[in-house]
Design a protein around this motif. Structure first.
Motif, PDB file in Angstrom:
ATOM      1  N   LYS A 421       8.560-122.311  -7.809  1.00  0.00           N
ATOM      2  CA  LYS A 421       9.742-123.221  -7.646  1.00  0.00           C
ATOM      3  C   LYS A 421       9.447-124.737  -8.506  1.00  0.00           C
ATOM      4  O   LYS A 421      10.138-125.243  -9.252  1.00  0.00           O
ATOM      5  N   LEU A 422       7.934-124.949  -8.193  1.00  0.00           N
ATOM      6  CA  LEU A 422       7.574-126.273  -8.763  1.00  0.00           C
ATOM      7  C   LEU A 422       7.337-126.174 -10.132  1.00  0.00           C
ATOM      8  O   LEU A 422       7.013-125.234 -10.644  1.00  0.00           O
ATOM      9  N   THR A 423       7.358-127.233 -10.995  1.00  0.00           N
ATOM     10  CA  THR A 423       7.317-127.350 -12.450  1.00  0.00           C
ATOM     11  C   THR A 423       5.559-126.969 -12.720  1.00  0.00           C
ATOM     12  O   THR A 423       4.853-127.035 -11.799  1.00  0.00           O
ATOM     13  N   ALA A 424       5.606-126.508 -13.715  1.00  0.00           N
ATOM     14  CA  ALA A 424       4.176-126.122 -14.274  1.00  0.00           C
ATOM     15  C   ALA A 424       2.886-127.056 -13.886  1.00  0.00           C
ATOM     16  O   ALA A 424       2.202-126.477 -13.610  1.00  0.00           O
ATOM     17  N   ASP A 425       3.172-128.416 -13.857  1.00  0.00           N
ATOM     18  CA  ASP A 425       2.282-129.230 -13.539  1.00  0.00           C
ATOM     19  C   ASP A 425       2.089-129.187 -12.179  1.00  0.00           C
ATOM     20  O   ASP A 425       1.022-130.027 -11.403  1.00  0.00           O
ATOM     21  N   GLY A 426       2.601-128.534 -11.378  1.00  0.00           N
ATOM     22  CA  GLY A 426       2.683-128.321  -9.758  1.00  0.00           C
ATOM     23  C   GLY A 426       3.373-129.131  -9.135  1.00  0.00           C
ATOM     24  O   GLY A 426       3.503-128.923  -7.978  1.00  0.00           O
TER      25      GLY A 426
END
Lengths: 716, 195, 249
Positions: A421-426
């Motif tokens: 669920k978190l954005t690609a950068d973590g």
């Protein structure tokens, strides 16, 4: 004068002789004996006045009433409250030692920041203000635009006033998400809500008037909702005539207590539910009105016609006669069909949950005595702005800042479910938690929330309850100054994002607010902890009287009439019939690909969530299995040339790990029954989150379920 | 020369006796000061006429409260009564800040001993003085001495290092309990008095 | 003045194995009540201390004919030839003549573990380590039970601290006999299934006494003639047949 050796010995002999006539040897013997019985290696016992406090357990949403015995103000033992109408004087093993949790070696005692992501990065002490100021730029950025991802709050125990505060907070951000954690709601009731297509009211089971419960793995005697409710109902089967039919691929504690255990091949539950539905439809065992009121009845009828009991029997391992008998038992009695949400295995897949919930619709159980009722929720100040969504429904890679609530549902889930669920950068994760757990590995900031029995908390309606209820959990222990009230954290973050106040700044003021709302509604009655007397809210002279009653351990229970259920109930909801393919279940395979099914016991899925004294069950006896053990049928072990106690390597698409195999004849062949539980008791303090273990191997489907993963085993 | 040997031996005996009876007790016990002085006689004397159980109470469930808490003292001493030094200490250091007085207890038993006052005082009707002596009519507190090895008060063994009591109430060791129980023909088991 | 002559009680239990769900709350309640410390890191099921231990026992059949019963096993409070009493060189175990409770006195124990060997029910435990609670937990200990030092044997004594409390309460009220409801061991009190009935077996009006004579009630290892005061009940024949062997086997 020279002293000879002989003279010295004579003198010494005299001294020894003399010493025998002194108290020295006798007194030293006596004193040292007393010393060994009381030396510093044995702790001193507390002394002081004995008092009793009525409170409630907040370890899980079950919310059992607790009577605490206190010595010198400290709780020394907890027991259930006899006469309490909701929990019937019963506590679970976790609850009975709940007062020890605040002193758990893995307790977080101050805010921390991780310098990098992952389990290996060190914890660096931080402060709440530092965390807020670090997050301020991001919060402001999200407020102005959600293009780079938004903010989400993951509530692990929805239905509290604090939950309302979370919703209010995220509604200030564009695209802000209020998500509820897996396991925090009853899966059948959540699915039924979708079938009912209603958002009003709360669904609950009228188990007290039910005669037949068909449970697809719900742990009814082992940690389902409020244990005192179901355990008592099942123990009184001689009087109430209740029958429990348990559908489960393992002979669990609930299966052992069931009247009938249907040992099913995991993954074929939908086929069984549809076969039962088919018998009911073909033999006209359903209320006639369903045909008219359910818009998708024809579709359902066509679907179930493909699930003949004889065919299904071959797939799921339940004889066709038993399928037929089960359908008749359900149709001729007030009945309830429920699915099991495993504390570590999670829900069944969405399609299966739908047909299980749909059986209730077909049987006309909704709104019927002994079935499923719709009741009014706890009075609340009004509409909350952000709708609640399940974690699985949150779009992938949409969350830039995730705030995880510190309450526990008692259930756990794979970290990959959160990570995607978190954005690609973590993304950035702020986690409230009283302790360090495997989940902490995901956090960038760890904020210590109060442990159980440390702060004033609320106990709202337990999942599946018949009526709304509300009580306070009164603190028994002194809260360390370094712990953070969740409402205070919200206020700090609101301040950092340049928002005006989001309302209450402490949980206590939230609870005052809810008491005020209940008082205004004039609904329900307040019972004293032991149930000795009941006062209708209507008859109370002031709001303060209600607050005082609650502060003494009293329980408010609603008395509103049930709500009318929308009669237009669907049987399949949004599921299309092509989702159900009876041929999908593979034949039993015990040598090649096995089914890896994680299994947990509510509230005992992590080391830090059980008090150290629970080692009696996990480590010092064989009553419960420690985390990381896999129970496998002896025949399956033998087919793979493995023996009891052997270390095996389990491989899935996500990776592999080594675990100890336990030969267990209560597990269906072909299945790896993997225990998610505490690791051996550790009294030393830790500075790193524990490894995720078996859940890290599980494949999470798009619907958010991870019950079955294909796996192979080999000798490690 | 025989005589010399005897003298040496006797001097050894005497040295041991001197050490054992005089130096040893002095070394074994450490004197500790009580947090303040207390005059039982003022309370129990004619002027006030209080009885032991007015302060040393029982709880509802029958357990004995022992030394009263500061709340009990405050009932009368919320403001200073009289102008003695200990009165001043009591009010200023304990009553006003509502702090418990860290008394050192002469009769404190080890954790594994269980002594129910209710059974002795209420059922067997034994007077307080039979075990505690005339403590209630004393006007100053006795010196509190703690055993350096066992960590318990000297009064448990008895003031007399020989262990032979100079007064019938002296000493609170197990043999004292056993003797009394034997006299009363009690059918005992260890766990009656041990926990 | 009160003279001795207490009435002779014989405390015992009847445990309904058909009601026991094996949840384990009794074991935790027991440890909390009796100040039994959490496991030392190296402790195992052989070296741990559980005054009350619930053994899951299988009927030995394969899936799905398998059946499991949970057997709460505690000191059986043997009323006859009590094995631990007869072997103890230290006189550290005794049968209380007025209650029938087999008491272990850790202060007398020298730690030879002869009693553990002698106990046919594996109900005795040895403290291999000093009792250690996580830092700060000392204030949560039960003041009515003294923790034991390393190197002694220990076992269930029917929550003797609770008997003390009941006696104190009776004495304070001027009563000689305790009220039955005042003396309930922690496992009995905490059992969610109400599977354990506790009371005075000598009192024939008592439920426990009635149940101990009821059909399908049995004792473990009756052939040894130790006359345990813990009775078990099960309607399942295979469970009752187990009575002739110790469940630990």
């Amino acid at each position: 004068m020279n002293i000879t050796r002989r003279e010295l010995l004579t003198f010494a002999g005299g001294s020894i002789l003399g010493a025998l006539f002194t108290p020295i040897p006798w007194k030293l013997l006596d004193d040292s004996a007393i010393w060994t019985q009381n030396w510093s290696l044995i702790p001193r016992l507390p002394r002081g006045p004995e008092t009793f406090t009525f409170t409630g357990c907040t370890l899980c949403p079950g919310g059992c009433a607790v009577k605490a015995r206190r010595v010198n103000g400290h709780p020394v033992s907890l027991v259930g409250v006899a006469g309490h109408s909701l929990s019937n004087g019963i506590l679970c093993p976790m609850g009975i030692a709940g007062h020890h949790l605040a002193y758990h070696p893995l307790r977080l005692r101050r805010p921390f920041a991780f310098t990098g992501k992952g389990a290996d990065s060190p914890l660096v002490p931080s402060t709440l203000d530092e965390i807020a100021s670090n997050l301020a730029p991001m919060l402001k950025d999200i407020r102005s635009s959600s293009s780079r991802g938004t903010i989400a709050v993951l509530d692990q125990r929805p239905g509290r006033v604090l939950s309302d505060l979370y919703r209010k907070f995220v509604s200030n951000f564009p695209g802000g998400i209020y998500a509820v954690a897996p396991g925090s709601e009853d899966p059948t009731l959540t699915t039924l809500r979708a079938l009912c297509n209603t958002t009003e009211g709360t669904l609950g089971y009228d188990l007290e008037n039910t005669r037949v419960i068909l449970s697809f793995g719900a742990p009814l005697v082992d940690g389902w909702s409020t244990p005192g409710r179901t355990v008592q109902l099942l123990q009184n089967r001689n009087q109430n005539g209740l029958k429990l039919i348990q559908v489960e691929g393992v002979q669990s504690r609930t299966a052992l207590q069931a009247d009938t255990w249907l040992p099913i091949m995991p993954g074929t539950e939908a086929a069984l539910a549809l076969a039962i539905g088919g018998v009911i439809v073909r033999q006209n065992l359903f209320p006639a009105k369903i045909e008219k009121t359910s818009p998708d009845f024809r579709t359902y009828k066509t679907l179930v016609s493909k699930f003949e009991p004889e065919d299904v029997a071959a797939v799921c391992g339940i004889p066709s006669s038993v399928i037929s008998e089960t359908a008749h038992a359900l149709a001729s009695n007030p009945s309830v069909v429920m699915s099991g949400y495993d504390p570590a295995g999670g829900p069944l897949d969405n399609a299966t949950e739908t047909v299980i919930a749909g059986l209730n619709v077909l049987l006309g159980n909704i709104g019927r005595t002994g079935g499923i009722s719709l009741h009014a929720p706890i009075p609340s100040p009004g509409a909350t702005t952000s709708p609640a969504v399940g974690l699985a429904q949150v779009p992938d890679h949409s969350v830039r800042l995730l705030l995880i609530d510190g309450a526990e549902s008692g259930h756990t889930y794979p970290l990959s479910l959160l990570k995607r669920k978190l954005t690609a950068d973590g993304g950035t994760v702020v986690m409230l938690s009283p302790y360090l757990s495997s989940r902490s590995a995901l956090a960038d900031y760890l904020v210590p929330s109060p442990a159980a029995f440390e702060s004033l908390e609320e106990i709202s309606t337990p999942p599946g309850a018949r009526r709304s209820s509300f009580a306070l959990s009164l603190p028994l222990l002194k809260q360390p100054d370094t712990t953070v009230d969740p409402a205070t954290l919200l206020a700090k973050l609101a301040g950092a994002s340049g928002l005006p106040s989001v309302g209450a700044e402490t949980v206590e003021s939230c609870l005052r607010q809810r008491t005020h709302d209940i008082w205004l509604s004039k609904r329900g009655t307040l019972a004293t902890p032991t149930g000795s007397s009941q006062t209708p809210v209507m008859a109370m002279a002031s709001e303060e009287e209600l607050w005082k009653g609650l502060s003494e351990g009293g329980w408010w229970v609603d008395n509103m009439q049930d709500k009318q259920v929308n009669p237009r109930l669907t049987l399949l909801g949004l599921m299309t019939p092509d989702r159900y393919d009876k041929a999908s279940a593979p034949a039993l395979d015990t040598t090649g690909t096995l089914k890896l099914i994680p299994f947990g016991w509510r509230n005992a899925t992590m080391t830090a969530s059980v008090a150290p004294v629970l080692s009696k069950l996990f480590q010092e006896s064989h009553l419960r299995s420690l985390g990381g053990r896999v129970h496998i049928n002896p025949s399956t072990l033998a087919a793979n040339a493995l023996s009891d106690g052997a270390y095996v390597k389990i491989s899935t698409h996500s990776g592999n790990m080594t675990a100890q195999a336990v030969a267990d004849p209560s597990v269906i062949p072909g299945v790896i029954h993997a225990i998610v539980g505490p690791s051996p008791n550790n009294t030393a303090s830790k500075d790193r989150p524990e490894a995720e273990g078996i859940l890290g191997l599980c494949a999470v489907r798009d619907d958010g379920s991870w019950r079955i993963t294909e796996a192979t085993i080999a000798k490690a | 020369m025989r005589c010399k040997g005897l003298i040496l031996m006797l001097s050894g005996v005497l040295a041991s006796l001197a050490i054992g009876w005089f130096a040893f007790p002095a070394a074994l016990y450490r004197t500790e000061a009580q947090p303040m002085q207390f005059n039982h006689a003022v309370h129990t004397g004619e002027q006030n006429g209080m009885t032991c159980d007015m302060c040393h109470e029982f709880t509802e469930n029958g357990s004995f409260k022992g030394i009263p808490t500061i709340a009990k003292c405050t009932e009368c001493h919320s403001a200073a009564i009289g102008s003695t030094e200990s009165e001043k200490v009591l009010v200023e250091q304990f009553v006003t800040p509502h702090k418990e007085i860290p008394w050192k207890v002469y009769s404190r038993q080890p954790d594994n001993a269980y002594f129910p006052h209710a059974a002795h005082v209420k059922r067997a009707e034994i007077k307080c003085e039979e075990c505690h002596g005339p403590h209630g009519s004393s006007s100053t507190l006795p010196v509190y001495q703690v055993n350096r090895i066992s960590g318990y008060s000297r009064d448990i063994w008895g003031r007399n290092i020989s262990g032979l009591p100079s007064h019938p109430w002296e000493g609170m060791k197990m043999d004292r309990c056993v003797r009394c129980h034997a006299e009363r023909h009690r059918d005992d088991s260890c766990l009656d008095c041990h926990k | 003045m009160e003279q001795t002559a207490q009435s002779k009680s014989r405390y015992g239990m009847v445990i309904d194995l058909d009601r026991c769900t094996g949840c384990g709350v009794c074991m935790v309640a027991c440890a909390v009540e009796n100040n039994v410390a959490p496991a030392e890191q190296k402790a195992t099921e052989r070296t741990g201390v559980t005054w009350l231990r619930v053994y899951p026992v299988s009927n030995g059949e394969g899936f799905p004919a398998n059946d499991t019963v949970f057997i709460p096993m505690t000191c059986q409070q043997c009323g006859n030839h009590t094995p631990c009493v007869s072997v103890c060189p230290q006189n550290a175990v005794e049968v209380d003549p007025s209650t029938g409770i087999v008491g272990q006195i850790p202060q007398r124990c020298l730690g030879c573990r002869y009693c553990m060997t002698a106990c046919p029910y594996h109900a005795r435990y040895f403290d291999w380590w000093d009792p250690q609670w996580p830092e700060g937990t000392e204030v949560l200990l039960n003041p009515d039970v003294a923790p034991r030092m390393r190197g002694v044997a220990e076992k269930c004594n029917f929550c003797h601290g609770r008997l003390h409390a009941a006696r104190t309460k009776a004495a304070a009220a001027g009563r000689k006999e305790i009220a039955a409801g005042d003396y309930v061991p922690a496992c009995v009190e905490s059992c969610p299934s109400r599977a354990i009935v506790f009371g005075d077996l000598a009192d024939e009006t008592n439920e426990v006494s009635r149940l101990s004579h009821s059909i399908n009630t049995f004792q473990f290892l009756p052939k040894l003639g130790t006359a345990p005061k813990i009775f078990y009940h099960s309607a399942k024949e295979w469970v009752r047949k187990m009575a002739d062997r110790a469940p630990l086997a």
